[in-house]
Design an enzyme around this catalytic site. Sequence first.
Site, PDB file in Angstrom:
ATOM      1  N   GLU A  58       0.829  -1.208   0.000  1.00 53.94           N
ATOM      2  CA  GLU A  58       0.000   0.000   0.000  1.00 53.94           C
ATOM      3  C   GLU A  58       0.863   1.258   0.000  1.00 53.94           C
ATOM      4  O   GLU A  58       0.593   2.215  -0.737  1.00 53.94           O
ATOM      5  CB  GLU A  58      -0.919   0.011   1.226  1.00 53.94           C
ATOM      6  N   ALA A 159      11.983 -36.655  -7.696  1.00 52.10           N
ATOM      7  CA  ALA A 159      12.234 -36.992  -9.096  1.00 52.10           C
ATOM      8  C   ALA A 159      12.221 -38.507  -9.218  1.00 52.10           C
ATOM      9  O   ALA A 159      12.835 -39.214  -8.411  1.00 52.10           O
ATOM     10  CB  ALA A 159      13.574 -36.433  -9.543  1.00 52.10           C
ATOM     11  N   ALA A 167      16.284 -43.645  -7.651  1.00 53.47           N
ATOM     12  CA  ALA A 167      17.717 -43.862  -7.868  1.00 53.47           C
ATOM     13  C   ALA A 167      17.943 -45.330  -8.194  1.00 53.47           C
ATOM     14  O   ALA A 167      17.067 -46.177  -8.011  1.00 53.47           O
ATOM     15  CB  ALA A 167      18.512 -43.472  -6.619  1.00 53.47           C
ATOM     16  N   MET A 168      19.163 -45.623  -8.684  1.00 53.77           N
ATOM     17  CA  MET A 168      19.551 -47.006  -8.882  1.00 53.77           C
ATOM     18  C   MET A 168      19.769 -47.659  -7.513  1.00 53.77           C
ATOM     19  O   MET A 168      19.868 -46.977  -6.488  1.00 53.77           O
ATOM     20  CB  MET A 168      20.843 -47.077  -9.695  1.00 53.77           C
ATOM     21  N   SER A 173      21.813 -41.355  -8.839  1.00 55.12           N
ATOM     22  CA  SER A 173      20.551 -40.698  -9.189  1.00 55.12           C
ATOM     23  C   SER A 173      20.714 -39.527 -10.166  1.00 55.12           C
ATOM     24  O   SER A 173      19.732 -38.896 -10.527  1.00 55.12           O
ATOM     25  CB  SER A 173      19.868 -40.175  -7.914  1.00 55.12           C
ATOM     26  N   ARG A 189      12.802 -23.837  -5.082  1.00 56.90           N
ATOM     27  CA  ARG A 189      13.704 -23.441  -4.000  1.00 56.90           C
ATOM     28  C   ARG A 189      13.622 -21.939  -3.743  1.00 56.90           C
ATOM     29  O   ARG A 189      13.585 -21.490  -2.592  1.00 56.90           O
ATOM     30  CB  ARG A 189      15.147 -23.825  -4.345  1.00 56.90           C
ATOM     31  N   ASP A 205      25.246 -37.294  -1.591  1.00 56.85           N
ATOM     32  CA  ASP A 205      25.260 -36.411  -2.762  1.00 56.85           C
ATOM     33  C   ASP A 205      26.053 -35.123  -2.588  1.00 56.85           C
ATOM     34  O   ASP A 205      26.329 -34.440  -3.576  1.00 56.85           O
ATOM     35  CB  ASP A 205      23.814 -36.038  -3.138  1.00 56.85           C
ATOM     36  N   GLY A 300      15.649 -38.272   0.784  1.00 58.49           N
ATOM     37  CA  GLY A 300      15.473 -39.643   0.339  1.00 58.49           C
ATOM     38  C   GLY A 300      14.212 -40.273   0.891  1.00 58.49           C
ATOM     39  O   GLY A 300      13.396 -39.631   1.557  1.00 58.49           O
ATOM     40  N   GLY A 305       9.375 -40.779   3.886  1.00 59.39           N
ATOM     41  CA  GLY A 305       8.423 -41.730   4.437  1.00 59.39           C
ATOM     42  C   GLY A 305       8.008 -41.384   5.853  1.00 59.39           C
ATOM     43  O   GLY A 305       6.829 -41.452   6.215  1.00 59.39           O
TER      44      GLY A 305
END
Length: 371
Positions: A58, A159, A167-168, A173, A189, A205, A300, A305
């Site tokens: 304002e 992702a 991830a594998m 990843s 972000r 990571d 992760g 979870g």
Amino acid sequence: MRDQSTKQDCVFMARALLLARKGCYTTKPNPRVGCVLVKNNEIIAEGWHMRAGQGHAEVEALKHTQNARGATVYVTLEPCFHYGRTPPCADALIKAGVARVVVAMQDPNPLVAGKGLALLEQAGIRVCSGVLEAEAKQLNKGFINRMLYGKPYVTSKLAMSLDGRTAMASGESKWITSPEARQDVQKLRAASGAVLTGIDTVLADDPGMNVRLDNIDVVQPVRVILDSSLRTPVAAKLLALEGRSIILTCSEDQQKIETLEQAGAEVYHLASDAKGQLDLQEVLVFLAEQQINDVLLEAGSVLNGAMMQQGLIDECIFYMAPSILGASGRGLFAMPEVSVMADKIQLQFVDMRKIGLDLRLHFNVQNQVHK
């Protein structure tokens, strides 16, 4: 006196909402607010809140006109009533001699909570509230959550492949999703007050957890690591970056705490749960006390979870890549098996769009227990 809204009110309020969105990356921890001044159905001035400590919307709009007397004010949030880092906006509007104030929503801040509107009415200014209210609430859902419930609004970003793997089996990843999707995450972000992760993600990571957007004004989010036993390396990349890095822990190892603080971290001791891990409810309360409205969870399957099981995630944004990682890949949420359909966690579809090669899926989480 309270006034009725018109179709024209919606048009000008829509413009005010567009202005408010200009502050999405910079106003934290304050709400995003836009304001339009109108005379004879023409905009004579407009403004938005750009950064905490600077003028509210304002006041910024009033700066751009020499005569607001008799004008109608469209503002996306109730004008403030109290003295904070800036004077009350309600007083500024009264002093300017405006005739009518139209707001999208009342301020959930207990310091305001209708008092700004009441002050305007006492001064003889016509007031109308609730114009495009749903849109205004969506814009400031984190601020509203913190004011009403004492906790930030939590968005989990994940992702994954088409078969729901992040991830594998080895943990590899980078990169499941396309560069366009990863750039979109930078915007998530930038709009967040904090980016939250667990110590296992840091160790695996060494993420930066910062915003990397060129030529865009951004207040960097606070980087938060949940590290119950203080395993964060002093050489972790995020500790050397611009902005705050917070480590939350149950450990009382003073030597480790001092070493991490010397490396650039802020270390805080919080309560533990029955398993000796950080109490996630207390984590969110702490972040709200740090005036964080919106938390982006980039973690992760274990932390995702746990937070999902405790009802601490408000929404999920999945970036789904057109690939298949197979049964040995890592999943999204490490949670106990659901034995009956009644115990499932229900998501509510919000939006789907294509970004690069990937799909971005947006869901609200319906099973909330923390409000």
